[in-house]
Design a protein around this motif. Structure first.
Motif, PDB file in Angstrom:
ATOM      1  N   VAL A  61      -8.588 -26.537  -2.862  1.00 46.90           N
ATOM      2  CA  VAL A  61      -8.209 -25.526  -3.862  1.00 46.90           C
ATOM      3  C   VAL A  61      -9.453 -24.891  -4.485  1.00 46.90           C
ATOM      4  O   VAL A  61      -9.531 -23.664  -4.662  1.00 46.90           O
ATOM      5  N   ALA A  62     -10.432 -25.729  -4.784  1.00 50.53           N
ATOM      6  CA  ALA A  62     -11.670 -25.195  -5.362  1.00 50.53           C
ATOM      7  C   ALA A  62     -12.339 -24.233  -4.384  1.00 50.53           C
ATOM      8  O   ALA A  62     -12.815 -23.151  -4.772  1.00 50.53           O
ATOM      9  N   GLY A  87     -10.892 -22.555  -2.147  1.00 51.10           N
ATOM     10  CA  GLY A  87     -10.058 -21.356  -2.118  1.00 51.10           C
ATOM     11  C   GLY A  87     -10.397 -20.404  -3.253  1.00 51.10           C
ATOM     12  O   GLY A  87     -10.555 -19.189  -3.052  1.00 51.10           O
ATOM     13  N   MET A  88     -10.541 -20.965  -4.438  1.00 52.36           N
ATOM     14  CA  MET A  88     -10.872 -20.126  -5.588  1.00 52.36           C
ATOM     15  C   MET A  88     -12.219 -19.435  -5.387  1.00 52.36           C
ATOM     16  O   MET A  88     -12.373 -18.240  -5.673  1.00 52.36           O
ATOM     17  N   LEU A 133     -20.680 -20.586 -12.393  1.00 50.79           N
ATOM     18  CA  LEU A 133     -19.220 -20.727 -12.440  1.00 50.79           C
ATOM     19  C   LEU A 133     -18.739 -21.763 -11.424  1.00 50.79           C
ATOM     20  O   LEU A 133     -17.880 -22.595 -11.732  1.00 50.79           O
ATOM     21  N   ARG A 147     -12.004 -16.751  -2.489  1.00 49.80           N
ATOM     22  CA  ARG A 147     -11.301 -15.548  -2.943  1.00 49.80           C
ATOM     23  C   ARG A 147     -12.059 -14.836  -4.052  1.00 49.80           C
ATOM     24  O   ARG A 147     -12.077 -13.619  -4.110  1.00 49.80           O
ATOM     25  N   GLY A 148     -12.662 -15.625  -4.885  1.00 45.86           N
ATOM     26  CA  GLY A 148     -13.364 -15.057  -6.029  1.00 45.86           C
ATOM     27  C   GLY A 148     -14.610 -14.284  -5.648  1.00 45.86           C
ATOM     28  O   GLY A 148     -14.934 -13.285  -6.284  1.00 45.86           O
TER      29      GLY A 148
END
Lengths: 214, 214
Positions: free
Chosen positions: A184-185, A187-188, A157, A191-192
């Motif tokens: 941003v990536a 961050g995703m 992913l 968090r993910g």
DNA sequence: CGGGTTACTGACCCGCGGGTCAACAATAGG
DNA sequence: CCTATTGTTGACCCGCGGGTCAGTAACCCG
């Protein structure tokens, strides 16, 4: 004695070949076009390369060898502080994207490989995937990714997301501001898959004061 | 009156063409191979198609038209309860992946498009991206994604991640169990971009009792 | 059965482009 | 300048494969 070979011939041909392969792919690239751009005769191509395919392989495989070295790997000297780790991660992403940008013609070539040369595309993606796997494992080892996170799946992913970013980057006429994208990536991903500790470190890095380092 | 045309000829040719295009790509596919597999003469190919390229376009473009309809879109009748929304999201993902699996030969063809036919690959990815954008907008509209989330960028990352999943799926000899994959992907996206409310709903859906619906 | 009409066939045509190599060019040394 | 040696050239060769079409086949009707 005798006539001296032009020492820049091969380099000119390689440069022109890379350019034409990037524009047209292997099939669409014509030897005559490559040699025309290099300012040489068609026949001289075969003084340097066995065939068009061999030239193609030289252009692409040498890049793939280099990207292996360029790919940031978790080392023994990694920081222990999560926030510092996140900074290093971003820094390394940035460098990798710079590298991909500088070699965008070859990356574009490789992304278009199919048929007999699909192994090149597969090698490229495999390098990305394995590297990503290494990083997921590292994060888990540091207790910063959840234990339940499946390394292979998470790496898939994450790779997918980053793949899309650099594809968009190299498709642009001018290098976009990818720093924001990479943040941003990150961050995703944090968090993910990250633990609360890592997420807190990320949040602090986003909202905290800027670094004072040189 | 006169000889009656075989009504299945065109269908046989299309099926064989799809098969050979999937194995070899457009360039690697030979008209003679396609007609051989269809059990027909080489010349009859041109009774049905203007050219090899036109046959290629028919195979791919009709699929692209269909996938437009297959792509789940946020509608007026969407549930309001976040947990129900998550369930619908997963269901739709599952259906889309089924569709991609059933059409994996054509998907494979399209993923390999370049040169004159790169527009097909671009159309495919654009459909994915725009659909994803629509969903990000919907989630934000429902207050379930953060206001600060950049639609385009989030959609890019999400698409990238899902792209990698279906690529892995169609590369497999048998359809893998993608339900688990899709759930993990959803988890990454929800945590990466969702609000606390959505994350809680997701957590509850993962740890909660299973549905009692038929 | 013969004639007319349409479907189908595969030998052939021909452009394309990778690769070859005899002829020409460049260079250095005597 | 001449000779020997190596580098370079581009006209040519030839296999490949998309596409053509005259000949053959299939079918229906009178």
């Amino acid at each position: 004695m005798s006539r001296v070979a032009d020492p820049t011939s091969r380099i000119s041909l390689l440069r022109a070949a890379e350019e034409v392969f990037a524009e047209r792919g292997l099939i669409g690239a014509k030897v005559e076009e490559i040699t025309r751009r290099a300012g040489m005769s068609k026949g001289s191509f075969y003084l340097h390369f066995e065939s068009k395919e061999k030239a193609f392989e030289q252009v692409t495989e040498s890049f793939l060898a280099r990207i292996g070295a360029m790919m940031p790997k978790p080392g023994h000297d990694m920081p222990h502080e999560p926030r510092e780790l996140l900074r290093v991660w971003l820094e390394q992403d940035s460098q990798l994207f710079d590298f991909l940008w500088q070699n965008r013609a070859i990356v574009h070539i490789i992304l278009g490989c199919q048929g007999d040369h699909v192994y090149l595309l597969q090698a490229f993606f495999r390098a990305m995937q394995e590297n990503s796997c290494g990083w997921v494992r590292f994060w888990k080892g540091r207790g910063l990714f959840g234990d339940e996170v499946d390394e292979q799946l998470a790496a898939t992913l994450i790779c997918g997301a980053y793949n899309e970013l650099y594809k968009k980057m190299i498709a642009a006429p001018k290098k976009p501001e990818v720093e924001a994208w990479l943040r941003v990536a990150q961050g995703m991903v944090v968090r993910g898959f990250g633990t609360t500790k890592l997420i807190r470190a990320y949040d602090a890095s986003v909202h905290g004061a800027h670094g004072d380092t040189t």
